[in-house]
Design a protein around this motif. Structure first.
Motif, short mmCIF file in Angstrom:
data_model
loop_
_atom_site.label_atom_id
_atom_site.label_comp_id
_atom_site.label_asym_id
_atom_site.label_seq_id
_atom_site.Cartn_x
_atom_site.Cartn_y
_atom_site.Cartn_z
N ALA A 193 15.49 39.91 0.00
CA ALA A 193 15.71 40.17 1.23
C ALA A 193 14.49 40.52 2.22
O ALA A 193 14.26 40.23 3.24
N SER A 194 13.71 41.51 1.38
CA SER A 194 12.30 41.96 2.19
C SER A 194 11.36 40.55 1.96
O SER A 194 10.71 40.63 3.33
N VAL A 195 11.36 39.94 1.40
CA VAL A 195 10.60 38.63 1.44
C VAL A 195 10.85 37.62 2.76
O VAL A 195 10.00 37.31 3.34
N VAL A 196 12.14 37.75 2.71
CA VAL A 196 12.77 36.94 4.08
C VAL A 196 12.33 37.38 5.26
O VAL A 196 11.88 36.69 6.09
N VAL A 197 12.45 38.80 5.31
CA VAL A 197 11.87 39.58 6.69
C VAL A 197 10.41 39.42 6.90
O VAL A 197 10.02 39.37 7.92
N ALA A 198 9.67 39.48 5.59
CA ALA A 198 8.26 39.23 5.74
C ALA A 198 7.97 37.86 6.45
O ALA A 198 7.00 37.61 6.98
N LEU A 199 8.67 36.84 5.89
CA LEU A 199 8.42 35.52 6.39
C LEU A 199 8.65 35.47 7.98
O LEU A 199 8.07 34.86 8.69
N ALA A 200 9.73 36.36 8.45
CA ALA A 200 10.22 36.34 9.75
C ALA A 200 8.87 36.90 10.69
O ALA A 200 8.62 36.55 11.62
N LEU A 201 8.43 38.12 10.07
CA LEU A 201 7.16 38.73 10.52
C LEU A 201 6.07 37.87 10.66
O LEU A 201 5.63 38.03 11.71
N LEU A 202 5.96 37.21 9.86
CA LEU A 202 4.90 36.19 9.93
C LEU A 202 4.97 35.04 10.87
O LEU A 202 4.08 34.88 11.78
N ILE A 203 6.26 34.49 11.27
CA ILE A 203 6.38 33.92 12.19
C ILE A 203 6.19 34.40 13.83
O ILE A 203 5.68 33.94 14.52
N TRP A 204 6.58 35.82 13.75
CA TRP A 204 6.32 36.57 14.85
C TRP A 204 4.86 36.78 15.29
O TRP A 204 4.33 36.45 16.35
N VAL A 205 4.22 37.04 14.09
CA VAL A 205 2.62 36.97 14.26
C VAL A 205 2.14 36.10 14.72
O VAL A 205 1.15 35.83 15.69
N ILE A 206 2.60 34.53 14.23
CA ILE A 206 1.85 33.20 14.60
C ILE A 206 2.32 32.90 15.99
O ILE A 206 1.71 32.51 17.14
N SER A 207 3.47 33.42 16.38
CA SER A 207 4.17 32.95 17.75
C SER A 207 4.31 33.94 18.83
O SER A 207 4.50 33.69 19.80
N HIS A 208 3.84 35.21 18.69
CA HIS A 208 4.09 36.26 19.72
C HIS A 208 3.29 36.11 20.92
O HIS A 208 3.61 36.52 22.13
N LYS A 209 2.11 35.10 20.84
CA LYS A 209 1.30 35.07 22.09
C LYS A 209 1.35 33.37 22.40
O LYS A 209 0.96 32.87 23.43
N GLY A 210 2.21 32.59 21.69
CA GLY A 210 2.42 31.35 22.03
C GLY A 210 3.93 31.01 22.33
O GLY A 210 4.31 31.63 23.62
N ALA A 211 4.81 30.58 21.59
CA ALA A 211 6.23 29.86 21.77
C ALA A 211 7.08 31.17 22.10
O ALA A 211 7.79 30.83 23.14
N LEU A 212 6.76 32.27 21.71
CA LEU A 212 7.82 33.54 22.03
C LEU A 212 7.40 33.74 23.43
O LEU A 212 8.45 34.39 24.07
N ALA A 213 6.28 33.81 23.73
CA ALA A 213 5.89 34.41 25.12
C ALA A 213 6.07 33.48 26.05
O ALA A 213 5.85 33.75 27.57
N ARG A 214 6.33 32.21 26.12
CA ARG A 214 6.88 31.32 27.05
C ARG A 214 7.82 31.45 27.97
O ARG A 214 8.74 31.91 27.25
#
Length: 386
Positions: A365-386
């Motif tokens: 479960a922690s690995v799955v959340v870590a992957l979600a955190l990685l997506i957030w890091v990659i996208s927090h200034k891009g797709a999520l901010a649009r």
């Protein structure tokens, strides 16, 4: 959206979606009744969530076209029929089929979320959607708790009879209170489904938000399915009512995170989402050390509940803010992804439990959340901010 109507929507949505989780604390009891091994009872949760994901994809897009004043109570009545069929199931395969149908029809609660978004003012939308979404998560946890108590005293079949009665009563209470909305242009059904697919494939923000939401739901199901296995194991030996009661600690976390929608209204969505993911990981790590301590387990569950609920509320509110004219389609995409993730999570919980018990489930479960955190890091200034 008045506070009273918001509360009514939250209660109705929590009861409807809570139907997916009546069976979760009863996995061992049902397995014993039908002579099914413990690892295989995870299918009970899996088929229900697969049915829900299919119902979300096939039914929820209709929210942009049908008269929800009649459609939502009608779905709740249909759910009551399938709940009674589950209570009367003579064999395990039959019960798996009726549970899938419960999942299919339980999407009534998800129709209320975009409806609440349509009715809310712009300056209150985050709070309103946060309240209704929190109601759903609380409903899931209360369903687990109430299920265990009823099953211990009256048997697991009585749980589904009780749930059917709740659905009928709520449908009768809700129908006259759902406002009649202005009719929307009729669109062929196949175009609605195609529009959902295009919504997913044609918008990067939708894709990223879906992935984060699906990851959160996957972890939610892994946590609570694994918890059922743990508490019924020789380490604890809890009865079904005690297993259900432990779920109530998750309500504390959900209530604590309920106001997180206000952060969205204040423009703090992106940092709050990252913090929510971090808190979720902390909760999983603490819970991993609770394989022989109920106190540590409860502390971990509360922390986990705060973080996960914050992530779910923020992600769903973000999704519904992308296009006001297509909220039902956007909600379809979000919830479909969530419950595909949930179905995967319940299957993973069973698999990792057989590999080594509670700790492997928490690591996965922690690995799955870590992957979600990685997506957030990659996208927090891009797709999520649009």
């Amino acid at each position: 959206m008045s506070r009273g109507l918001t509360l009514l929507f939250a209660i109705a949505a929590s009861a409807a979606v809570g139907n997916l989780y009546w069976a979760q604390p009863l996995l061992n009891v049902i397995g014993e009744d039908f002579n099914v091994p413990t690892g295989s009872t995870g299918l009970i949760v899996t088929v229900t969530q697969i049915g829900y994901a299919v119902g979300v994809f096939l039914l929820l897009p209709l929210g942009d076209m049908v008269n929800r004043k009649f459609f939502i109570p009608g779905l709740m009545i249909l759910t009551a029929v399938f709940l009674l069929a589950t209570a009367a199931a003579p064999a395990y395969p039959v019960m798996l089929g009726t549970l899938a149908l419960i999942g299919f029809s339980a999407v009534a609660g998800q129709f209320l979320i975009p409806l609440a978004g349509d009715l809310a003012r712009d300056d209150q939308r985050g709070r309103v959607l946060g309240t209704v979404a929190a109601g759903i998560m609380i409903g899931l946890l209360i369903a687990r708790a109430l299920s265990g108590v009823v099953a211990e005293h009256f048997g697991w079949r009585a749980v589904f009879i009780m749930a059917a009665v709740i659905m009928v009563v709520l449908a009768a209470f809700l129908a006259p209170r759902i406002p009649t909305m202005e009719a929307r242009p009729k669109v062929p059904y196949w175009r609605l489904l195609l529009a959902v697919v295009r919504t997913i494939t044609g918008n990067r923000t939708v894709q990223v938000t879906m992935l984060i939401g699906a990851s959160a739901m996957c972890v939610f199901t892994m946590f609570w399915t694994g918890m059922t296995f743990l508490l019924s194991s020789p380490s604890f030996g809890f009865s079904v009512s005690l297993i259900g009661a432990v779920s109530l600690v998750g309500v504390v976390g959900a209530l604590a995170a309920q106001r997180v929608g206000v952060l969205f209204d204040r423009g703090l969505f992106i940092p709050a989402l990252g913090v929510g993911l971090l808190i979720t990981v902390v909760g999983l790590i603490v819970a991993a050390f609770g394989s022989e301590s109920i106190i540590v387990l409860i502390i971990g569950a509360v922390i986990f509940g705060v973080g996960l609920q914050a992530v779910q509320i923020l992600a769903q509110t973000r999704m519904l803010s992308i296009d006001a004219s297509a909220r039902s389609r956007l909600n379809t995409a979000f919830v479909f992804g969530n419950f595909v993730g949930g179905a995967i999570g319940s299957a993973l919980a069973g698999a990792f439990w057989q590999l080594g018990g509670w700790v492997p489930v928490m690591i996965a479960a922690s690995v799955v959340v870590a992957l979600a955190l990685l997506i957030w890091v990659i996208s927090h200034k891009g797709a999520l901010a649009r």
